[in-house]
Enzyme design. Structure first.
Site, PDB file in Angstrom:
ATOM      1  N   HIS A  82      14.678  20.786  10.942  1.00 52.50           N
ATOM      2  CA  HIS A  82      13.889  21.170   9.886  1.00 52.50           C
ATOM      3  C   HIS A  82      14.192  20.114   8.663  1.00 52.50           C
ATOM      4  O   HIS A  82      15.232  19.866   8.413  1.00 52.50           O
ATOM      5  CB  HIS A  82      14.473  22.432   9.429  1.00 52.50           C
ATOM      6  CG  HIS A  82      14.548  23.701  10.323  1.00 52.50           C
ATOM      7  ND1 HIS A  82      13.301  24.225  10.751  1.00 52.50           N
ATOM      8  CD2 HIS A  82      15.356  24.375  10.867  1.00 52.50           C
ATOM      9  CE1 HIS A  82      13.401  25.323  11.675  1.00 52.50           C
ATOM     10  NE2 HIS A  82      14.787  25.218  11.548  1.00 52.50           N
ATOM     11  N   ASP A 132      19.519  22.295  14.131  1.00 47.92           N
ATOM     12  CA  ASP A 132      19.368  22.633  12.696  1.00 47.92           C
ATOM     13  C   ASP A 132      20.388  21.939  11.758  1.00 47.92           C
ATOM     14  O   ASP A 132      20.488  22.207  10.570  1.00 47.92           O
ATOM     15  CB  ASP A 132      19.941  24.193  12.781  1.00 47.92           C
ATOM     16  CG  ASP A 132      18.805  25.092  13.264  1.00 47.92           C
ATOM     17  OD1 ASP A 132      17.612  24.790  13.406  1.00 47.92           O
ATOM     18  OD2 ASP A 132      19.126  26.242  13.610  1.00 47.92           O
ATOM     19  N   HIS A 189      24.552  26.569  14.561  1.00 50.34           N
ATOM     20  CA  HIS A 189      24.708  28.022  14.212  1.00 50.34           C
ATOM     21  C   HIS A 189      24.631  29.021  15.322  1.00 50.34           C
ATOM     22  O   HIS A 189      25.060  30.198  15.001  1.00 50.34           O
ATOM     23  CB  HIS A 189      23.971  28.302  12.937  1.00 50.34           C
ATOM     24  CG  HIS A 189      22.571  28.568  13.001  1.00 50.34           C
ATOM     25  ND1 HIS A 189      22.134  29.841  12.780  1.00 50.34           N
ATOM     26  CD2 HIS A 189      21.763  28.041  13.618  1.00 50.34           C
ATOM     27  CE1 HIS A 189      20.925  29.979  13.026  1.00 50.34           C
ATOM     28  NE2 HIS A 189      20.550  28.686  13.505  1.00 50.34           N
ATOM     29  N   HIS A 222      13.820  35.108   8.517  1.00 52.20           N
ATOM     30  CA  HIS A 222      14.703  36.441   8.325  1.00 52.20           C
ATOM     31  C   HIS A 222      15.286  36.665   7.297  1.00 52.20           C
ATOM     32  O   HIS A 222      16.472  36.610   7.259  1.00 52.20           O
ATOM     33  CB  HIS A 222      15.465  36.468   9.857  1.00 52.20           C
ATOM     34  CG  HIS A 222      16.061  34.880  10.165  1.00 52.20           C
ATOM     35  ND1 HIS A 222      16.827  34.256   9.571  1.00 52.20           N
ATOM     36  CD2 HIS A 222      15.710  34.232  11.457  1.00 52.20           C
ATOM     37  CE1 HIS A 222      17.083  33.258   9.990  1.00 52.20           C
ATOM     38  NE2 HIS A 222      16.508  33.016  11.337  1.00 52.20           N
ATOM     39  N   TYR A 260      20.214  25.814   2.481  1.00 56.23           N
ATOM     40  CA  TYR A 260      20.016  25.966   4.100  1.00 56.23           C
ATOM     41  C   TYR A 260      21.583  26.276   4.281  1.00 56.23           C
ATOM     42  O   TYR A 260      21.989  27.188   5.134  1.00 56.23           O
ATOM     43  CB  TYR A 260      19.698  24.708   4.591  1.00 56.23           C
ATOM     44  CG  TYR A 260      19.280  24.905   6.160  1.00 56.23           C
ATOM     45  CD1 TYR A 260      18.052  25.333   6.409  1.00 56.23           C
ATOM     46  CD2 TYR A 260      20.432  24.317   6.760  1.00 56.23           C
ATOM     47  CE1 TYR A 260      17.770  25.496   7.728  1.00 56.23           C
ATOM     48  CE2 TYR A 260      19.892  24.807   8.293  1.00 56.23           C
ATOM     49  CZ  TYR A 260      18.982  25.157   8.764  1.00 56.23           C
ATOM     50  OH  TYR A 260      18.567  25.353  10.049  1.00 56.23           O
ATOM     51  N   GLU A 303      17.000  28.951  19.624  1.00 55.12           N
ATOM     52  CA  GLU A 303      16.331  29.860  18.608  1.00 55.12           C
ATOM     53  C   GLU A 303      14.888  29.637  18.538  1.00 55.12           C
ATOM     54  O   GLU A 303      14.502  28.563  18.962  1.00 55.12           O
ATOM     55  CB  GLU A 303      16.813  29.774  17.074  1.00 55.12           C
ATOM     56  CG  GLU A 303      16.519  30.795  16.512  1.00 55.12           C
ATOM     57  CD  GLU A 303      17.073  31.037  15.073  1.00 55.12           C
ATOM     58  OE1 GLU A 303      18.090  30.297  14.516  1.00 55.12           O
ATOM     59  OE2 GLU A 303      16.943  32.033  14.188  1.00 55.12           O
ATOM     60  N   ASP A 358      12.376  29.458  16.947  1.00 55.81           N
ATOM     61  CA  ASP A 358      11.655  28.596  15.952  1.00 55.81           C
ATOM     62  C   ASP A 358      11.532  27.060  16.644  1.00 55.81           C
ATOM     63  O   ASP A 358      10.808  26.170  16.440  1.00 55.81           O
ATOM     64  CB  ASP A 358      12.064  28.500  14.600  1.00 55.81           C
ATOM     65  CG  ASP A 358      13.616  28.076  14.497  1.00 55.81           C
ATOM     66  OD1 ASP A 358      14.325  28.497  15.210  1.00 55.81           O
ATOM     67  OD2 ASP A 358      14.223  27.573  13.403  1.00 55.81           O
ATOM     68  N   HIS A 372      18.689  23.648  21.097  1.00 53.54           N
ATOM     69  CA  HIS A 372      19.046  25.035  20.350  1.00 53.54           C
ATOM     70  C   HIS A 372      17.983  25.695  20.636  1.00 53.54           C
ATOM     71  O   HIS A 372      16.927  25.737  20.664  1.00 53.54           O
ATOM     72  CB  HIS A 372      19.125  24.823  18.615  1.00 53.54           C
ATOM     73  CG  HIS A 372      19.234  26.089  17.994  1.00 53.54           C
ATOM     74  ND1 HIS A 372      20.199  27.214  18.464  1.00 53.54           N
ATOM     75  CD2 HIS A 372      18.706  26.183  16.569  1.00 53.54           C
ATOM     76  CE1 HIS A 372      20.013  28.172  17.396  1.00 53.54           C
ATOM     77  NE2 HIS A 372      19.138  27.562  16.426  1.00 53.54           N
TER      78      HIS A 372
HETATM   79 FE1  FEO Z   1      18.510  28.216  14.300  1.00 50.84          FE
HETATM   80 FE2  FEO Z   1      16.019  26.357  13.426  1.00 50.84          FE
HETATM   81  O1  FEO Z   1      16.719  27.453  14.287  1.00 50.84           O
END
Ligand code: FEO
Length: 401
Positions: A228, A167, A148, A27, A195, A83, A85, A81
């Site tokens: 990640h 994250d 986040h 994004h 990041y 999100e 992903d 989390h």
């Molecule tokens: Fe905030 Fe890796 O998703």
């Protein structure tokens, strides 16, 4: 299910995530080195999956799980989390596994519910500080709201001394290596900083609060497992310290000159401004926007003390790529910067006013008068540009002294 196997990281825990070698746009963030979506399988009386992966990678995760245990044996899923992903394949995994419980924070329960229109009883909300038993081991949840996302939390597995940090402390870096000490430290620093700059910067005050909270909890963390990039096992103290420092965004003797140019006039000015800054001992990064990505500009701004922005005027406006980067930076809310503005124009020169407005909105005070040059800068204009840089440089030295 494919040629994927789990990687054992402790007696009870396996990495069962996925490697996304090809992703380059997250994004709007240029992920030059790809990414990983880390998920972890805990083998205890209650077999537990910590986070899932981006939907296209579901089969890879399932294959890794299946190399250890049939996926249907999973009892608990923890979603740190919401999100996509990390939850994109959650509905399919729940259908397949039929877990006894799916845990998330109270905000996570709401967010996941809104994403997938789950019935109210699908997700069990856990409280900040709550502990659940998996058998021999137990997991304690710590909410990290707005780090986040509003739902974010981290999970601590006591017997293995693992912090699953979603994250937090992560980076976008695809690799076959799973640990920090298996990868070049310069690459880790670059990607961790990028990041932080692109994901965490707007929440810096909350990062500072989290670091205090973690210090108070005084958890013995032997493995720090983000969602990640690599697992931290050798330099946990180092990444925690870097986050603490980045969140403070202290003034530094570094400057970013970011600009776009039509026929090189604004580019000539940028080079002269760089020379002026450098004459004051400031380290400068000049970032022409035809070859600099917005997310790299954000990274450079993170540890800089000055942001100087240049744009030609086109149809009464700033250049589109300048508008792009300023819109992006404004959202990231960088702190402790001084600014400068410059530009060139043909028959009108509105761009610099628009740029000034952005810097004002970002609470970046101008350290030198704006320079706006008609058509092509002559020697006098270039001397003024050099002086603009030198003036910003002198002010920055004052700020840092
Ligand atoms: Fe905030 Fe890796 O998703």
């Amino acid at each position: 299910m494919g040629p994927f196997t789990a990687e054992k990281i402790t007696d009870k825990v396996y990495w069962v995530g996925a490697v996304d070698w090809g992703v380059r746009d997250f994004h709007g963030y240029l992920t030059s080195r790809g990414s990983t979506y880390n998920a972890f399988l805990i083998i205890d009386e209650k077999v537990t999956l910590v986070d899932t992966v981006k939907k296209p990678f579901m089969k890879e995760m399932l294959a890794r799980i299946a190399s250890v245990i049939p996926p249907e044996r999973i009892d608990f899923i923890i979603s740190n989390h919401s999100e996509m992903d990390h939850t994109g394949c959650l509905p399919e995994i729940i259908d397949l596994v039929k877990p006894e419980k799916v845990y998330a924070s109270s905000m996570g329960r709401k967010a996941i519910g809104r994403h997938f229109y789950f019935d109210d009883d699908v997700i069990t909300a856990v409280k900040n500080g709550e502990t659940i038993s998996l058998g021999e081991s137990s997991v304690t949840f710590v909410e990290t709201r707005m780090l986040h996302w509003p739902d974010s939390m981290v999970s601590y597995l006591d017997t293995e001394k693992i912090m699953f940090s979603q994250d937090g402390f992560g980076m976008h870096l695809a690799s076959t290596e799973r640990y920090d000490d298996q990868l070049p430290s310069q690459v880790l620093l670059e990607e961790a900083e990028k990041y932080f700059a692109n994901i965490l910067l707007p929440f810096s005050p909350m990062v500072t609060g989290l670091m205090k909270k973690l210090a108070q909890l005084d958890l013995d963390i032997q493995l720090l497992c983000p969602d990640h990039g690599p697992i931290w096992r050798s330099d946990i103290g180092g990444i925690l310290q870097r986050w603490e420092n980045w969140a403070l965004q202290k003034y530094s003797l570094k400057a970013v000159v970011v600009y776009d140019t039509m026929w090189k006039s604004t580019g000539y000015l940028a080079d002269a401004i760089c020379d002026g800054l450098n004459s004051q001992g400031i380290s400068v990064k000049v970032m022409p926007l035809d070859s600099s990505h917005r997310s790299d500009v954000a990274t450079a701004v993170l540890d800089s003390g000055a942001l100087i922005v240049g744009s030609p005027t086109i149809n009464g406006q700033m250049f589109p790529r300048v508008a792009d980067v300023l819109t992006y930076l404004k959202g990231l809310k960088p702190k402790n910067l001084i600014g400068g503005v410059f530009g060139s124009y043909g028959w009108s020169g509105e761009a610099v006013k628009h740029v000034e407005q952005y810097l004002d909105d970002m609470k970046i005070p101008l350290a030198a008068p704006t320079l706006n040059v008609n058509y092509v800068p002559d020697d006098d204009d270039l001397a003024k540009a050099r002086e603009l840089g030198a003036t910003v440089g002198r002010e920055l030295k004052e700020k840092c002294s």
